[in-house]
Design a protein around this motif. Structure first.
Motif, mmCIF file in Angstrom:
data_model
loop_
_atom_site.group_PDB
_atom_site.id
_atom_site.type_symbol
_atom_site.label_atom_id
_atom_site.label_comp_id
_atom_site.label_asym_id
_atom_site.label_seq_id
_atom_site.Cartn_x
_atom_site.Cartn_y
_atom_site.Cartn_z
ATOM 1 N N MET A 1 2.620 -7.866 -4.063
ATOM 2 C CA MET A 1 2.809 -7.750 -5.489
ATOM 3 C C MET A 1 2.574 -6.310 -5.946
ATOM 4 S SD MET A 1 3.445 -9.518 -8.209
ATOM 5 C CE MET A 1 2.858 -10.473 -9.533
ATOM 6 N N LEU A 2 1.543 -5.706 -5.419
ATOM 7 C CA LEU A 2 1.218 -4.339 -5.821
ATOM 8 C C LEU A 2 2.275 -3.360 -5.329
ATOM 9 C CD1 LEU A 2 -0.973 -2.813 -7.340
ATOM 10 C CD2 LEU A 2 -2.139 -2.458 -5.182
ATOM 11 N N ALA A 3 2.774 -3.563 -4.126
ATOM 12 C CA ALA A 3 3.799 -2.661 -3.588
ATOM 13 C C ALA A 3 5.091 -2.767 -4.388
ATOM 14 C CB ALA A 3 4.058 -2.986 -2.118
ATOM 15 N N SER A 4 5.478 -3.984 -4.772
ATOM 16 C CA SER A 4 6.707 -4.140 -5.548
ATOM 17 C C SER A 4 6.550 -3.537 -6.945
ATOM 18 C CB SER A 4 7.107 -5.610 -5.645
ATOM 19 O OG SER A 4 6.141 -6.348 -6.363
ATOM 20 N N ALA A 5 5.348 -3.561 -7.492
ATOM 21 C CA ALA A 5 5.114 -2.948 -8.801
ATOM 22 C C ALA A 5 5.248 -1.431 -8.703
ATOM 23 C CB ALA A 5 3.730 -3.331 -9.322
ATOM 24 N N LYS A 6 4.737 -0.851 -7.637
ATOM 25 C CA LYS A 6 4.874 0.593 -7.451
ATOM 26 C C LYS A 6 6.335 0.987 -7.258
ATOM 27 C CE LYS A 6 0.269 1.462 -5.616
ATOM 28 N NZ LYS A 6 -0.506 1.928 -4.467
ATOM 29 N N VAL A 7 7.071 0.193 -6.507
ATOM 30 C CA VAL A 7 8.503 0.444 -6.325
ATOM 31 C C VAL A 7 9.216 0.366 -7.674
ATOM 32 C CG1 VAL A 7 10.622 -0.498 -5.314
ATOM 33 C CG2 VAL A 7 8.574 -0.283 -3.923
ATOM 34 N N SER A 8 8.844 -0.610 -8.477
ATOM 35 C CA SER A 8 9.441 -0.766 -9.798
ATOM 36 C C SER A 8 9.199 0.471 -10.665
ATOM 37 C CB SER A 8 8.857 -2.011 -10.475
ATOM 38 O OG SER A 8 9.404 -2.183 -11.753
ATOM 39 N N ILE A 9 7.998 1.009 -10.591
ATOM 40 C CA ILE A 9 7.675 2.213 -11.363
ATOM 41 C C ILE A 9 8.523 3.389 -10.895
ATOM 42 C CG2 ILE A 9 5.870 3.940 -11.778
ATOM 43 C CD1 ILE A 9 3.867 1.599 -11.833
ATOM 44 N N TRP A 10 8.623 3.570 -9.592
ATOM 45 C CA TRP A 10 9.403 4.696 -9.063
ATOM 46 C C TRP A 10 10.892 4.556 -9.383
ATOM 47 C CZ3 TRP A 10 7.547 9.157 -8.206
ATOM 48 C CH2 TRP A 10 6.234 9.301 -7.762
ATOM 49 N N ILE A 11 11.409 3.343 -9.301
ATOM 50 C CA ILE A 11 12.820 3.128 -9.654
ATOM 51 C C ILE A 11 13.032 3.439 -11.131
ATOM 52 C CG2 ILE A 11 14.571 1.325 -9.994
ATOM 53 C CD1 ILE A 11 13.614 0.100 -7.342
ATOM 54 N N GLY A 12 12.131 2.967 -11.971
ATOM 55 C CA GLY A 12 12.245 3.250 -13.402
ATOM 56 C C GLY A 12 12.214 4.733 -13.701
ATOM 57 N N LEU A 13 11.313 5.448 -13.044
ATOM 58 C CA LEU A 13 11.246 6.900 -13.239
ATOM 59 C C LEU A 13 12.519 7.575 -12.758
ATOM 60 C CD1 LEU A 13 7.569 7.711 -12.226
ATOM 61 C CD2 LEU A 13 8.587 7.929 -14.490
ATOM 62 N N GLY A 14 13.024 7.153 -11.617
ATOM 63 C CA GLY A 14 14.249 7.734 -11.074
ATOM 64 C C GLY A 14 15.451 7.507 -11.976
ATOM 65 N N VAL A 15 15.591 6.286 -12.480
ATOM 66 C CA VAL A 15 16.709 5.971 -13.370
ATOM 67 C C VAL A 15 16.599 6.775 -14.661
ATOM 68 C CG1 VAL A 15 17.699 4.118 -14.788
ATOM 69 C CG2 VAL A 15 17.130 3.698 -12.397
ATOM 70 N N PHE A 16 15.396 6.878 -15.206
ATOM 71 C CA PHE A 16 15.192 7.643 -16.437
ATOM 72 C C PHE A 16 15.536 9.116 -16.247
ATOM 73 C CE2 PHE A 16 12.286 10.157 -19.154
ATOM 74 C CZ PHE A 16 12.813 9.807 -20.387
ATOM 75 N N VAL A 51 9.360 1.081 -15.879
ATOM 76 C CA VAL A 51 8.030 1.651 -15.620
ATOM 77 C C VAL A 51 6.952 0.787 -16.280
ATOM 78 C CG1 VAL A 51 6.531 3.624 -16.072
ATOM 79 C CG2 VAL A 51 8.865 4.007 -15.298
ATOM 80 N N VAL A 52 7.194 0.403 -17.521
ATOM 81 C CA VAL A 52 6.217 -0.438 -18.237
ATOM 82 C C VAL A 52 6.034 -1.772 -17.527
ATOM 83 C CG1 VAL A 52 5.837 -1.690 -20.398
ATOM 84 C CG2 VAL A 52 6.562 0.694 -20.456
ATOM 85 N N ARG A 53 7.123 -2.368 -17.067
ATOM 86 C CA ARG A 53 7.010 -3.627 -16.328
ATOM 87 C C ARG A 53 6.160 -3.457 -15.067
ATOM 88 N NH1 ARG A 53 12.475 -6.031 -14.854
ATOM 89 N NH2 ARG A 53 11.108 -7.632 -14.012
ATOM 90 N N GLY A 54 6.364 -2.349 -14.366
ATOM 91 C CA GLY A 54 5.575 -2.086 -13.167
ATOM 92 C C GLY A 54 4.102 -1.901 -13.473
ATOM 93 N N VAL A 55 3.794 -1.169 -14.537
ATOM 94 C CA VAL A 55 2.399 -0.938 -14.926
ATOM 95 C C VAL A 55 1.733 -2.251 -15.329
ATOM 96 C CG1 VAL A 55 0.927 0.168 -16.656
ATOM 97 C CG2 VAL A 55 2.749 1.469 -15.551
ATOM 98 N N ILE A 56 2.444 -3.076 -16.089
ATOM 99 C CA ILE A 56 1.897 -4.379 -16.486
ATOM 100 C C ILE A 56 1.632 -5.242 -15.256
ATOM 101 C CG2 ILE A 56 2.486 -6.554 -17.631
ATOM 102 C CD1 ILE A 56 3.873 -4.844 -19.793
ATOM 103 N N SER A 57 2.532 -5.204 -14.293
ATOM 104 C CA SER A 57 2.359 -5.973 -13.066
ATOM 105 C C SER A 57 1.123 -5.508 -12.289
ATOM 106 C CB SER A 57 3.606 -5.855 -12.204
ATOM 107 O OG SER A 57 3.480 -6.613 -11.042
ATOM 108 N N ILE A 58 0.912 -4.194 -12.231
ATOM 109 C CA ILE A 58 -0.277 -3.664 -11.547
ATOM 110 C C ILE A 58 -1.539 -4.096 -12.277
ATOM 111 C CG2 ILE A 58 -1.559 -1.531 -11.082
ATOM 112 C CD1 ILE A 58 1.088 -0.262 -10.273
#
Length: 96
Positions: A1-16, A51-58
């Motif tokens: 769960m934590l790894a997927s949240a970090k991936v989500s944050i990085w994807i969000g940053l990359g897309v932005f 990014v927000v979704r990833g942070v909330i998940s963490i």
């Protein structure tokens, strides 16, 4: 769960960042040539939301982990107290 949240944050940053960079490049090209440019609003909005979704998940993962640790800490304390009391009674019996 934590790894997927970090991936989500990085994807969000990359897309932005990609949305900002590509929009800026298009705007600069349109400004010099007088043409039109494409604003990548989807990427600019979706990135921070991801990014927000990833942070909330963490944060949820950390809260769940803390609850588990606190519940187990109470059980460990009870076990240690019982062992210490048994040791105390054993020592008191030996001292008599």
């Amino acid at each position: 769960m934590l790894a997927s949240a970090k991936v989500s944050i990085w994807i969000g940053l990359g897309v932005f960042v990609a949305g900002i960079v590509l929009t800026s490049v298009g705007f600069a090209a349109a400004a010099t040539s007088g043409g039109s440019y494409l604003a990548l609003w989807g990427a600019i909005v979706f990135g921070p939301l991801q990014v927000v979704r990833g942070v909330i998940s963490i944060r949820r993962s950390n809260a769940e982990l803390l609850a588990i640790l606190l519940a187990n800490a109470q059980l460990v304390k009870i076990a240690n107290d019982q062992a210490a009391y048994a040791h105390y009674l054993k020592q008191m019996g030996a001292n008599r």
